[in-house]
Design an enzyme around this catalytic site. Structure first.
Site, PDB file in Angstrom:
ATOM      1  N   GLY A  12       2.503  22.950   6.749  1.00 36.35           N
ATOM      2  CA  GLY A  12       3.488  22.707   7.816  1.00 36.35           C
ATOM      3  C   GLY A  12       3.102  21.537   8.697  1.00 36.35           C
ATOM      4  CE  LYS A  46       9.067   8.498   8.260  1.00 36.00           C
ATOM      5  NZ  LYS A  46       7.695   8.895   7.948  1.00 36.00           N
ATOM      6  N   GLY A 105       0.807  -1.220   0.000  1.00 39.79           N
ATOM      7  CA  GLY A 105       0.000   0.000   0.000  1.00 39.79           C
ATOM      8  C   GLY A 105       0.838   1.266   0.000  1.00 39.79           C
ATOM      9  CD  GLU A 148       0.163  25.361   8.551  1.00 40.83           C
ATOM     10  OE1 GLU A 148       0.559  24.301   8.033  1.00 40.83           O
ATOM     11  OE2 GLU A 148      -1.047  25.610   8.767  1.00 40.83           O
ATOM     12  CG  HIS A 197      23.446   5.894  33.725  1.00 40.24           C
ATOM     13  ND1 HIS A 197      22.966   7.160  33.440  1.00 40.24           N
ATOM     14  CD2 HIS A 197      24.786   6.038  33.920  1.00 40.24           C
ATOM     15  CE1 HIS A 197      23.967   8.037  33.486  1.00 40.24           C
ATOM     16  NE2 HIS A 197      25.082   7.385  33.765  1.00 40.24           N
ATOM     17  CB  ALA A 214       1.353   2.294   8.921  1.00 39.81           C
ATOM     18  CB  ALA A 232       2.591  18.458   2.267  1.00 36.56           C
ATOM     19  CB  ILE A 233      -2.798  21.085   1.801  1.00 35.53           C
ATOM     20  CG1 ILE A 233      -3.326  20.479   0.495  1.00 35.53           C
ATOM     21  CG2 ILE A 233      -1.878  22.250   1.519  1.00 35.53           C
ATOM     22  CD1 ILE A 233      -4.128  21.452  -0.369  1.00 35.53           C
ATOM     23  CG  ASP A 252      -4.665   6.433   5.942  1.00 31.75           C
ATOM     24  OD1 ASP A 252      -4.413   6.124   7.120  1.00 31.75           O
ATOM     25  OD2 ASP A 252      -3.818   6.932   5.171  1.00 31.75           O
TER      26      ASP A 252
HETATM   27  C1  LIG Z   1       4.799  10.572   2.835  1.00 32.78           C
HETATM   28  C2  LIG Z   1       4.076   9.756   3.865  1.00 32.78           C
HETATM   29  C3  LIG Z   1       4.757   9.310   4.981  1.00 32.78           C
HETATM   30  C4  LIG Z   1       4.092   8.542   5.938  1.00 32.78           C
HETATM   31  N1  LIG Z   1       4.794   8.124   7.013  1.00 32.78           N
HETATM   32  C5  LIG Z   1       4.177   7.374   7.957  1.00 32.78           C
HETATM   33  C6  LIG Z   1       4.886   6.884   9.065  1.00 32.78           C
HETATM   34  O1  LIG Z   1       6.085   7.141   9.226  1.00 32.78           O
HETATM   35  N2  LIG Z   1       4.237   6.122   9.964  1.00 32.78           N
HETATM   36  C7  LIG Z   1       2.906   5.825   9.833  1.00 32.78           C
HETATM   37  O2  LIG Z   1       2.348   5.133  10.670  1.00 32.78           O
HETATM   38  N3  LIG Z   1       2.198   6.275   8.773  1.00 32.78           N
HETATM   39  C8  LIG Z   1       2.810   7.039   7.842  1.00 32.78           C
HETATM   40  N4  LIG Z   1       2.101   7.467   6.756  1.00 32.78           N
HETATM   41  C9  LIG Z   1       0.676   7.143   6.671  1.00 32.78           C
HETATM   42  C10 LIG Z   1       0.482   5.692   6.210  1.00 32.78           C
HETATM   43  O3  LIG Z   1       1.087   5.525   4.956  1.00 32.78           O
HETATM   44  C11 LIG Z   1      -0.999   5.382   6.137  1.00 32.78           C
HETATM   45  O4  LIG Z   1      -1.620   5.691   7.355  1.00 32.78           O
HETATM   46  C12 LIG Z   1      -1.215   3.911   5.842  1.00 32.78           C
HETATM   47  O5  LIG Z   1      -0.616   3.549   4.621  1.00 32.78           O
HETATM   48  C13 LIG Z   1      -2.711   3.607   5.790  1.00 32.78           C
HETATM   49  O6  LIG Z   1      -2.882   2.265   5.513  1.00 32.78           O
HETATM   50  P1  LIG Z   1      -4.196   1.706   4.798  1.00 32.78           P
HETATM   51  O7  LIG Z   1      -4.078   0.233   4.824  1.00 32.78           O
HETATM   52  O8  LIG Z   1      -5.388   2.345   5.380  1.00 32.78           O
HETATM   53  O9  LIG Z   1      -4.143   2.233   3.315  1.00 32.78           O
HETATM   54  P2  LIG Z   1      -3.017   2.427   2.216  1.00 32.78           P
HETATM   55  O10 LIG Z   1      -1.668   2.119   2.690  1.00 32.78           O
HETATM   56  O11 LIG Z   1      -3.291   3.794   1.670  1.00 32.78           O
HETATM   57  O12 LIG Z   1      -3.387   1.330   1.142  1.00 32.78           O
HETATM   58  C14 LIG Z   1      -4.593   1.383   0.471  1.00 32.78           C
HETATM   59  C15 LIG Z   1      -4.490   0.473  -0.726  1.00 32.78           C
HETATM   60  O13 LIG Z   1      -5.805   0.370  -1.295  1.00 32.78           O
HETATM   61  C16 LIG Z   1      -5.685   0.318  -2.688  1.00 32.78           C
HETATM   62  N5  LIG Z   1      -6.964   0.688  -3.289  1.00 32.78           N
HETATM   63  C17 LIG Z   1      -7.539   1.923  -3.374  1.00 32.78           C
HETATM   64  N6  LIG Z   1      -8.730   1.830  -4.008  1.00 32.78           N
HETATM   65  C18 LIG Z   1      -8.921   0.520  -4.314  1.00 32.78           C
HETATM   66  C19 LIG Z   1      -9.953  -0.209  -4.962  1.00 32.78           C
HETATM   67  N7  LIG Z   1     -11.054   0.390  -5.425  1.00 32.78           N
HETATM   68  N8  LIG Z   1      -9.809  -1.544  -5.127  1.00 32.78           N
HETATM   69  C20 LIG Z   1      -8.700  -2.188  -4.668  1.00 32.78           C
HETATM   70  N9  LIG Z   1      -7.700  -1.532  -4.043  1.00 32.78           N
HETATM   71  C21 LIG Z   1      -7.800  -0.209  -3.862  1.00 32.78           C
HETATM   72  C22 LIG Z   1      -4.548   1.275  -2.989  1.00 32.78           C
HETATM   73  O14 LIG Z   1      -3.960   0.974  -4.250  1.00 32.78           O
HETATM   74  C23 LIG Z   1      -3.593   1.005  -1.825  1.00 32.78           C
HETATM   75  O15 LIG Z   1      -2.617   0.051  -2.158  1.00 32.78           O
HETATM   76  C24 LIG Z   1       2.730   8.223   5.770  1.00 32.78           C
HETATM   77  C25 LIG Z   1       2.048   8.662   4.636  1.00 32.78           C
HETATM   78  C26 LIG Z   1       2.707   9.417   3.701  1.00 32.78           C
HETATM   79  C27 LIG Z   1       1.956   9.865   2.476  1.00 32.78           C
END
Ligand SMILES: Cc1cc2nc3c(=O)[nH]c(=O)nc-3n(C[C@H](O)[C@H](O)[C@H](O)COP(=O)(O)OP(=O)(O)OC[C@H]3O[C@@H](n4cnc5c(N)ncnc54)[C@H](O)[C@@H]3O)c2cc1C
Length: 475
Positions: free
Chosen positions: A186, A57, A46, A208, A448, A324, A273-274, A316
């Protein structure tokens, strides 16, 4: 279930193979369910693995090396100016992602989870059709929707593949090292990627709208980071709005509007990044009983059930903290409930980490939330200038604070700014989940010299006396 059939049936269909989706699929398979996982990307991981947590990271680790090498001059060891081979950096990032995604694919195979390529669209509460897939339709007993989220573009300026106005995905692709980069927003994504680009040599400016960076995070945690960013970024403009954004082949024209003035600027690249929105549009949810809120987030109960009895949702796509590990826990809860277990998403503390330099991490209650909820708390602060380990690392600007519920004496929140807070915050989450008293943390021996002592000593303040800090009896 036979591969290659135009129509298939499965006990559990997981839509989306990010950390929410694959955690649900794996847990369900471990509980004996027949599971199919579908995603337009053929490999599990994902956003987190391909365009989020892991690539960011990986690059932030390199930024940390660059910053540490620069800092070590003060400690008597100097390195030259870093030479950056961008192709090699991209190869390293790709290698990290490849090895993780191969691991997830082999874990899927070992658990007999069918991994299908395709975009799912609901036809009704028991059926999806798939686009761009060798399978046309899947009927399921239950489904877990884990479709995640996507970046919100600047109004009226959609993201173009390879464009100079980039989303986080574009920025992580690392097309080049722009001389100047404007970051709109920001929040943590903007500040993390700004940290990467400034380490690589870009002049980074952040704008920001709010009057603070990282709204929602306690101010005393943000201050040391703001001081550091002021030294590595070209500029941080708060209370500033982007009112014009236009890209050409060579750069991006930007009009900024602050409190008083409106000014024209030109940047090589812009990162928007909004925020992020749920990827629920076009999913056919209207063909089911699933309900969404006015922003498109799926409405669920504490067992990840949607308003449709056969459909669950996680990650999400359901909002809350878009992280994640929150998605993964929700995925496991959904799988367990579907398998008939009495599971619920009843966590007390979701840790959050911002991997800037210094890092910020917190879990449980923040000061702001305690105020909003009228919860009486005692705040115990241990500045890192009293920590031996922090001094050995040149990291004495850090701060550890613990929020203790005045009624119960239990730890309600932990916030830390400094080096390696990513390794420290889990003690806080564990303490909150266990209902630990401040005394429990204070009386647990912390080795420590470590930064973890700052948690033990902050908790000691609750007892009225901490070894390395003079304190009033009551804070
Ligand atoms: C730049 C960046 C840095 C981040 N850093 C961190 C971090 O350090 N730590 C952290 O915890 N979180 C971080 N996150 C957030 C984290 O990536 C998300 O919270 C996490 O990926 C959410 O997981 P998810 O399983 O809900 O969905 P996602 O990881 O968004 O996966 C959703 C999947 O669903 C698929 N999909 C969408 N629509 C359909 C459909 N109709 N049919 C089939 N498949 C579909 C997509 O292709 C995707 O592969 C970061 C996000 C970004 C953008």
């Amino acid at each position: 279930m036979v591969m290659g059939e135009l129509e298939q049936q499965t006990e559990l269909l997981v839509i989306g193979n990010g950390p929410g989706g694959y955690a649900a699929a794996f847990r369900a398979a471990d509980l004996g369910l027949d599971v199919t996982m579908v995603d337009p990307f053929p490999r599990p991981g994902g956003v987190c693995l391909f365009t989020g947590c892991i690539p960011s990271k990986t690059l932030l680790f390199l930024a940390e090396l660059i910053h540490d090498a620069a800092r070590s001059g003060d400690m008597g060891v100097s390195f030259g100016i870093p030479r950056i081979d961008l192709d090699a950096v991209r190869r390293w990032k790709a290698k990290v992602i490849r090895s993780m995604s191969s691991g997830l694919l082999s874990l899927s195979k070992q658990r007999s989870v069918q991994v299908l390529k395709g975009r799912a669209i609901f036809e009704d509460s028991k059926t999806v059709r798939l686009e761009d897939s060798e399978v046309r339709r899947i009927r399921f007993k239950h489904a877990v929707v884990a479709v995640g989220s996507e970046p919100i573009p600047y109004p009226g300026v959609p993201f173009k593949a390879g464009g100079r106005i980039m989303s986080s995905t574009g920025a992580l692709a690392l097309a080049d090292i722009p001389k100047s980069l404007l970051i709109i927003g920001g929040g943590y994504v903007g500040l993390e990627l700004g940290t990467v680009y400034s380490a690589l040599g870009s002049k980074v400016t952040v704008v920001e709208l709010a009057d603070i960076l990282l709204p929602g995070v306690d101010r005393d945690l943000v201050e040391p980071l703001k001081r550091r960013l002021d030294t590595i970024f070209e500029g941080i403009r708060l209370k500033t709005k982007v009112v014009g954004l236009k890209e050409d082949d060579e750069g991006v024209d930007v009009v900024l509007e602050g409190d008083v003035e409106k000014t024209d600027h030109r940047f090589d690249r812009v990162l928007v990044a909004i925020g992020r929105k749920p990827s629920t549009e076009g999913l056919g949810l209207e063909e089911t009983q699933v309900k969404t809120d006015n922003k498109g987030f799926i409405i669920i109960d504490d067992q990840q059930r949607t308003a449709d009895p056969l459909i669950f949702a996680v990650g999400d796509a359901v909002g809350g903290m878009m992280l994640a590990h929150k998605a993964s826990r929700e995925g496991k809860v959904a799988a367990e409930v579907i398998a008939g277990q009495p599971s619920a998403f009843d966590v007390r503390a979701i840790p959050a980490i911002i991997y800037t330099d210094p890092q910020i991490a917190w879990c449980g209650l923040t000061e702001e939330q305690a105020r909003e909820k009228n919860i009486e708390i005692k705040i115990l602060r241990f500045p890192w200038k009293f920590s031996g380990r922090a001094h050995t690392m040149g990291a004495a600007e850090g701060l550890t604070k613990i929020l203790v519920n005045r009624d119960t004496g239990r730890i309600a929140g932990v916030g830390i700014v400094g080096r390696e807070t990513e390794g420290l915050i889990s003690e806080g989450s564990f303490a909150i989940e266990m209902g630990a008293l401040a005394e429990d943390m204070a009386l647990s021996i912390h080795p420590h010299p470590t930064l973890s002592e700052t948690e033990g000593e902050a908790a000691e303040l609750y007892l009225g006396s901490s070894t390395h800090i003079m304190s009033k009896k009551s804070v």
